[in-house]
Design a protein around this motif. Sequence first.
Motif, PDB file in Angstrom:
ATOM      1  N   ASP A   1      76.749  82.841  17.273  1.00  0.00           N
ATOM      2  CA  ASP A   1      75.487  82.955  16.755  1.00  0.00           C
ATOM      3  C   ASP A   1      74.523  82.149  17.927  1.00  0.00           C
ATOM      4  O   ASP A   1      73.688  82.649  17.860  1.00  0.00           O
ATOM      5  CB  ASP A   1      75.248  82.636  15.387  1.00  0.00           C
ATOM      6  CG  ASP A   1      75.602  83.576  14.253  1.00  0.00           C
ATOM      7  OD1 ASP A   1      75.738  84.703  14.707  1.00  0.00           O
ATOM      8  OD2 ASP A   1      75.674  83.067  13.189  1.00  0.00           O
TER       9      ASP A   1
ATOM     10  N   THR B   1      72.129  83.982  20.378  1.00  0.00           N
ATOM     11  CA  THR B   1      70.672  83.643  20.297  1.00  0.00           C
ATOM     12  C   THR B   1      70.022  83.278  21.588  1.00  0.00           C
ATOM     13  O   THR B   1      69.096  83.423  22.035  1.00  0.00           O
ATOM     14  CB  THR B   1      70.428  82.735  19.240  1.00  0.00           C
ATOM     15  OG1 THR B   1      70.755  83.162  18.281  1.00  0.00           O
ATOM     16  CG2 THR B   1      68.801  82.471  19.203  1.00  0.00           C
TER      17      THR B   1
ATOM     18  N   THR C   1      59.607  85.200  18.019  1.00  0.00           N
ATOM     19  CA  THR C   1      59.168  86.325  17.202  1.00  0.00           C
ATOM     20  C   THR C   1      59.851  87.529  17.438  1.00  0.00           C
ATOM     21  O   THR C   1      60.181  88.164  16.293  1.00  0.00           O
ATOM     22  CB  THR C   1      57.600  86.388  17.301  1.00  0.00           C
ATOM     23  OG1 THR C   1      56.902  85.122  17.256  1.00  0.00           O
ATOM     24  CG2 THR C   1      56.933  87.595  16.491  1.00  0.00           C
TER      25      THR C   1
ATOM     26  N   GLU D   1      63.250  87.114  15.650  1.00  0.00           N
ATOM     27  CA  GLU D   1      62.998  87.126  14.232  1.00  0.00           C
ATOM     28  C   GLU D   1      62.753  88.520  13.662  1.00  0.00           C
ATOM     29  O   GLU D   1      63.274  88.764  12.729  1.00  0.00           O
ATOM     30  CB  GLU D   1      61.983  86.164  13.959  1.00  0.00           C
ATOM     31  CG  GLU D   1      62.258  84.758  13.990  1.00  0.00           C
ATOM     32  CD  GLU D   1      61.062  83.804  13.974  1.00  0.00           C
ATOM     33  OE1 GLU D   1      61.334  82.411  13.629  1.00  0.00           O
ATOM     34  OE2 GLU D   1      59.851  84.466  14.055  1.00  0.00           O
ATOM     35  N   CYS D   2      62.200  89.390  14.454  1.00  0.00           N
ATOM     36  CA  CYS D   2      61.779  90.592  14.090  1.00  0.00           C
ATOM     37  C   CYS D   2      63.055  91.632  14.230  1.00  0.00           C
ATOM     38  O   CYS D   2      63.149  92.774  13.433  1.00  0.00           O
ATOM     39  CB  CYS D   2      60.690  91.307  14.998  1.00  0.00           C
ATOM     40  SG  CYS D   2      59.074  90.437  14.664  1.00  0.00           S
TER      41      CYS D   2
ATOM     42  N   ASP E   1      67.014  92.629  13.719  1.00  0.00           N
ATOM     43  CA  ASP E   1      67.948  92.637  12.703  1.00  0.00           C
ATOM     44  C   ASP E   1      69.189  91.216  13.089  1.00  0.00           C
ATOM     45  O   ASP E   1      69.994  91.520  13.506  1.00  0.00           O
ATOM     46  CB  ASP E   1      68.972  93.857  12.483  1.00  0.00           C
ATOM     47  CG  ASP E   1      69.794  93.670  11.273  1.00  0.00           C
ATOM     48  OD1 ASP E   1      69.635  92.955  10.528  1.00  0.00           O
ATOM     49  OD2 ASP E   1      70.533  94.409  11.173  1.00  0.00           O
ATOM     50  N   HIS E   2      68.543  90.013  12.912  1.00  0.00           N
ATOM     51  CA  HIS E   2      69.220  88.937  13.430  1.00  0.00           C
ATOM     52  C   HIS E   2      69.758  88.011  12.298  1.00  0.00           C
ATOM     53  O   HIS E   2      68.965  87.753  11.201  1.00  0.00           O
ATOM     54  CB  HIS E   2      68.328  88.074  14.247  1.00  0.00           C
ATOM     55  CG  HIS E   2      68.792  87.307  15.355  1.00  0.00           C
ATOM     56  ND1 HIS E   2      69.803  86.425  14.972  1.00  0.00           N
ATOM     57  CD2 HIS E   2      68.847  87.350  16.466  1.00  0.00           C
ATOM     58  CE1 HIS E   2      70.058  85.777  16.025  1.00  0.00           C
ATOM     59  NE2 HIS E   2      69.771  86.380  16.999  1.00  0.00           N
ATOM     60  N   SER E   3      71.056  87.895  12.128  1.00  0.00           N
ATOM     61  CA  SER E   3      71.631  87.198  11.412  1.00  0.00           C
ATOM     62  C   SER E   3      71.487  85.562  11.202  1.00  0.00           C
ATOM     63  O   SER E   3      71.870  84.838  10.446  1.00  0.00           O
ATOM     64  CB  SER E   3      73.023  87.803  11.025  1.00  0.00           C
ATOM     65  OG  SER E   3      73.777  87.402  12.272  1.00  0.00           O
TER      66      SER E   3
ATOM     67  N   LEU F   1      69.726  83.293  11.343  1.00  0.00           N
ATOM     68  CA  LEU F   1      68.203  82.496  10.960  1.00  0.00           C
ATOM     69  C   LEU F   1      68.371  81.070  11.091  1.00  0.00           C
ATOM     70  O   LEU F   1      67.292  80.560  11.422  1.00  0.00           O
ATOM     71  CB  LEU F   1      68.204  82.951   9.479  1.00  0.00           C
ATOM     72  CG  LEU F   1      67.922  84.435   9.168  1.00  0.00           C
ATOM     73  CD1 LEU F   1      67.657  84.676   7.777  1.00  0.00           C
ATOM     74  CD2 LEU F   1      66.676  85.002   9.950  1.00  0.00           C
TER      75      LEU F   1
ATOM     76  N   LEU G   1      67.600  80.537  14.608  1.00  0.00           N
ATOM     77  CA  LEU G   1      66.216  80.809  15.240  1.00  0.00           C
ATOM     78  C   LEU G   1      65.358  79.439  14.763  1.00  0.00           C
ATOM     79  O   LEU G   1      64.557  79.188  15.444  1.00  0.00           O
ATOM     80  CB  LEU G   1      65.879  81.981  14.566  1.00  0.00           C
ATOM     81  CG  LEU G   1      66.729  83.160  15.338  1.00  0.00           C
ATOM     82  CD1 LEU G   1      65.984  84.474  14.477  1.00  0.00           C
ATOM     83  CD2 LEU G   1      66.085  83.336  16.694  1.00  0.00           C
ATOM     84  N   ALA G   2      65.667  79.073  13.437  1.00  0.00           N
ATOM     85  CA  ALA G   2      65.055  77.861  12.937  1.00  0.00           C
ATOM     86  C   ALA G   2      65.195  76.518  13.788  1.00  0.00           C
ATOM     87  O   ALA G   2      64.085  76.046  14.224  1.00  0.00           O
ATOM     88  CB  ALA G   2      65.298  77.615  11.466  1.00  0.00           C
TER      89      ALA G   2
ATOM     90  N   GLN H   1      55.916  78.160  12.854  1.00  0.00           N
ATOM     91  CA  GLN H   1      55.733  79.607  12.496  1.00  0.00           C
ATOM     92  C   GLN H   1      54.221  79.665  12.534  1.00  0.00           C
ATOM     93  O   GLN H   1      53.443  79.085  11.889  1.00  0.00           O
ATOM     94  CB  GLN H   1      56.306  79.683  11.131  1.00  0.00           C
ATOM     95  CG  GLN H   1      56.355  81.151  10.663  1.00  0.00           C
ATOM     96  CD  GLN H   1      57.236  81.976  11.346  1.00  0.00           C
ATOM     97  OE1 GLN H   1      58.376  81.626  11.577  1.00  0.00           O
ATOM     98  NE2 GLN H   1      56.826  83.165  11.853  1.00  0.00           N
TER      99      GLN H   1
END
Length: 371
Positions: free
Chosen positions: A256, A260, A279, A282-283, A285-287, A289, A292-293, A303
């Motif tokens: 992951d 990313t 962005t 995030e838009c 279909d990304h598992s 999360l 990304l945070a 954000q």
Amino acid sequence: MLLVDDETAILETLSLQLRRDHKVLVAESGAEALRLLAESGPVAAVISDLRMPEMDGVELLRRVQLEYPDTTRVLHTAQSDLNSAIAAINDGGVYRYLSKPVSTDALRGTVRDAVELYGRSTADRQLLDKTLKASLQALFGCLQLASPPAFARAGRIRTLVSELCHEMQLDSLWEIEVAAMASQLGAVTLPPSVLAKLDKGLPCTDEEQAMVNAMPGVGVQLLKGIPMLDDVIEIVRGLGLNPPPHPSPLVEAAVDVIRTAIDFETLESRGLEVESAITVLECRDHSALLVLAALRRVKGVVQVKEKVRGLRVVDLEVGMRVAEDIVATNGLVLIGRGMVVTELLLDRLNNFARMIEIIEPVLAVPGARRF
């Protein structure tokens, strides 16, 4: 070496027998032993009593095996505990056992053997480490010679992966960093035109994308045969077309993070600003999360209140506001940032799309007012 027993008299007796030839640490419980090891670092050998409150000797030595694998582990136990001692040896965590009361000659002989075993283990590990380091340097050196842009891209990906791992407090950092570099080894098989597209973040044709998707598989083949890289190989395999069927938590987390980082590098190479690139991810279909945070924290980007979406050109609607320049693959700006999509602009895009490839996704804010 470290002696562990909940009886002070036994610790004093063993220490007197060994202190002449060895530096001796003592602990009266398993918890104290682990604390001493954490403070003092690895020791050549741990000799532990079996029957102790809270944490017995078998559990302690198993913990030592996990955290200090080169340390030789010896169980010191009464004859009545012989079956437990044999079971501990058979489980692979204990090198030898000593029966209470142990003679001075037997104790010193066992300690001598344990120290020699520790010396061989550390020497073997150092040799493996040197072999591993030299092999990886040679491998990545070949990538640098064959394709300096691909090597530079791998370095940028590795740097971001390292930052993400530190932010997420992931263990096994070196394996994940090596896997990040190794994910780009397959670049040596790509034509220069495809390498140029990767370096600039440009879209590839289906045939070119198939070559790019095969890169991790090439990396796996190149890594085979190098010692101590089992986890690295599984991580790289997880990035490719044939991921392992039951990956470990380490492999899942590493895949992951690296995926990313690769996706972010591609978008940033295209010229997208950091906020826009995140962005887009995030838009999708990304598992990942949590990754990304962490990426937002690493890049210092919060954000935004307005929800920016990454869309295909055909999905744009009248009234949306363009959040990033809409650009063709040749660099021509078709619609500038901040413009509101109108029927006329959609016609313009559709006309251009028939003649030239447009970089997607495009970023837009839905529901914006018309001016």
